[in-house]
Design a protein around this motif. Sequence first.
Motif, PDB file in Angstrom:
ATOM      1  N   GLY A 176       0.804  -1.224   0.000  1.00  0.00           N
ATOM      2  CA  GLY A 176       0.000   0.000   0.000  1.00  0.00           C
ATOM      3  C   GLY A 176       0.829   1.261   0.000  1.00  0.00           C
ATOM      4  N   ARG A 177       2.020   1.205  -0.626  1.00  0.00           N
ATOM      5  CA  ARG A 177       2.924   2.358  -0.611  1.00  0.00           C
ATOM      6  C   ARG A 177       3.097   2.961  -1.997  1.00  0.00           C
ATOM      7  NH1 ARG A 177       5.427  -1.317   2.862  1.00  0.00           N
ATOM      8  NH2 ARG A 177       6.779  -2.068   1.182  1.00  0.00           N
ATOM      9  N   ALA A 178       2.058   2.835  -2.834  1.00  0.00           N
ATOM     10  CA  ALA A 178       2.111   3.444  -4.158  1.00  0.00           C
ATOM     11  C   ALA A 178       1.978   4.961  -4.022  1.00  0.00           C
ATOM     12  CB  ALA A 178       1.000   2.885  -5.041  1.00  0.00           C
ATOM     13  N   PRO A 179       2.371   5.733  -5.048  1.00  0.00           N
ATOM     14  CA  PRO A 179       2.213   7.191  -4.976  1.00  0.00           C
ATOM     15  C   PRO A 179       0.782   7.587  -4.656  1.00  0.00           C
ATOM     16  CG  PRO A 179       3.567   6.590  -6.859  1.00  0.00           C
ATOM     17  CD  PRO A 179       3.068   5.312  -6.279  1.00  0.00           C
ATOM     18  N   SER A 180       0.625   8.541  -3.780  1.00  0.00           N
ATOM     19  CA  SER A 180      -0.696   8.955  -3.318  1.00  0.00           C
ATOM     20  C   SER A 180      -1.405   9.791  -4.369  1.00  0.00           C
ATOM     21  CB  SER A 180      -0.553   9.760  -2.016  1.00  0.00           C
ATOM     22  OG  SER A 180      -1.810  10.217  -1.589  1.00  0.00           O
ATOM     23  N   VAL A 181      -2.588   9.309  -4.792  1.00  0.00           N
ATOM     24  CA  VAL A 181      -3.437  10.015  -5.753  1.00  0.00           C
ATOM     25  C   VAL A 181      -4.877   9.827  -5.293  1.00  0.00           C
ATOM     26  CG1 VAL A 181      -4.207  10.186  -8.133  1.00  0.00           C
ATOM     27  CG2 VAL A 181      -1.832   9.614  -7.649  1.00  0.00           C
ATOM     28  N   ASN A 182      -5.594  10.907  -5.117  1.00  0.00           N
ATOM     29  CA  ASN A 182      -6.974  10.838  -4.621  1.00  0.00           C
ATOM     30  C   ASN A 182      -7.961  11.105  -5.747  1.00  0.00           C
ATOM     31  OD1 ASN A 182      -6.259  10.509  -1.753  1.00  0.00           O
ATOM     32  ND2 ASN A 182      -5.516  12.618  -1.903  1.00  0.00           N
ATOM     33  N   TYR A 183      -8.912  10.168  -5.934  1.00  0.00           N
ATOM     34  CA  TYR A 183      -9.950  10.338  -6.943  1.00  0.00           C
ATOM     35  C   TYR A 183     -11.122   9.423  -6.596  1.00  0.00           C
ATOM     36  CZ  TYR A 183      -7.912   6.042  -8.872  1.00  0.00           C
ATOM     37  OH  TYR A 183      -7.430   4.766  -9.035  1.00  0.00           O
ATOM     38  N   SER A 184     -12.244   9.612  -7.279  1.00  0.00           N
ATOM     39  CA  SER A 184     -13.462   8.852  -7.002  1.00  0.00           C
ATOM     40  C   SER A 184     -14.063   8.347  -8.305  1.00  0.00           C
ATOM     41  CB  SER A 184     -14.477   9.739  -6.260  1.00  0.00           C
ATOM     42  OG  SER A 184     -15.683   9.035  -6.023  1.00  0.00           O
ATOM     43  N   ILE A 185     -14.458   7.056  -8.327  1.00  0.00           N
ATOM     44  CA  ILE A 185     -15.101   6.439  -9.485  1.00  0.00           C
ATOM     45  C   ILE A 185     -16.319   5.665  -8.994  1.00  0.00           C
ATOM     46  CG2 ILE A 185     -14.869   4.795 -11.387  1.00  0.00           C
ATOM     47  CD1 ILE A 185     -11.928   5.411 -11.488  1.00  0.00           C
ATOM     48  N   ASN A 186     -17.484   5.956  -9.575  1.00  0.00           N
ATOM     49  CA  ASN A 186     -18.730   5.274  -9.197  1.00  0.00           C
ATOM     50  C   ASN A 186     -18.950   5.327  -7.683  1.00  0.00           C
ATOM     51  OD1 ASN A 186     -19.212   4.616 -11.878  1.00  0.00           O
ATOM     52  ND2 ASN A 186     -18.129   2.654 -11.713  1.00  0.00           N
TER      53      ASN A 186
END
Length: 280
Positions: A176-186
């Motif tokens: 769970g250490r991928a680059p932080s990106v915040n978004y929402s889908i459905n």
Amino acid sequence: MEVDSAPEEPEWARDIIQFLRHGLLPENKVAARRVNIQAARFCLLGEILIGVVDQDPVANHQATRHHTGNCINTYGVSGDFMDEYLRIAENTATKCLRKFVKSIISIYSDKYLRSPNSKDITRLLEVNTRRGFPEMLGSIDCMHWKWKNCPKAWAGSHNDINVLEHSSLFTELAGGRAPSVNYSINNNDYTMGYYLADGIYPSWSTFVKTIHAPQGNKRKHFAKTQESVRKDVERAFGVLQARFAIVQGPTRSFDHEMLKNIMIACIILHNMIVEDERHL
């Protein structure tokens, strides 16, 4: 050290002097690249442009060894081929290649083989948004490099999943250490960016795969667009193999560590070339 003075500012020397003195390159891209290469052969002594010719036999020997390793790496020739070209034995040529790739990794890996920083991630997100995949970090795939001397017991033991499980990217994603990106889908919120992948990869939220046998115009359009955008990683592999013939054909090395270092060195050199030619 012996020096040869160039003529007093001939036409060809003006751009080199301007580059050495002020760091300015011609506007023409071809001329800028030529000046950038030629400037490495000269230095400024006051107002005089001087061409440096190194007559030190030790330095010449080291340059020959460096050239040997670079030739094997770039053209993929065998070690005994260098015997005819540079009068160097096969064992010495192999040692040159080994030291060459280790030196490349030791000196340049921190700069050209690093994880993307915040500036890189911002640029990737902007580019991929224009391509129709907002919040996408890139594409993921594996390149197959045939090992001519691979032990028979190991033959066929590596596929995309096995390779992924041994990669640092897999470790980061699994933790769970991928680059932080915040978004929402459905109406679902996500905090990590995603990669485009083919059907063999696991069904994780960080992997967006194509739709097998899509039905309907929307699904067909998505599958076509996903497969089209994902080809960028395949094209990157193609460029890497075109530049460095040693990773294009079957490798002849017996050493596991040597194979790893060769591939890493080629990737570093590729990234250096991309950076150097970005403005051209």
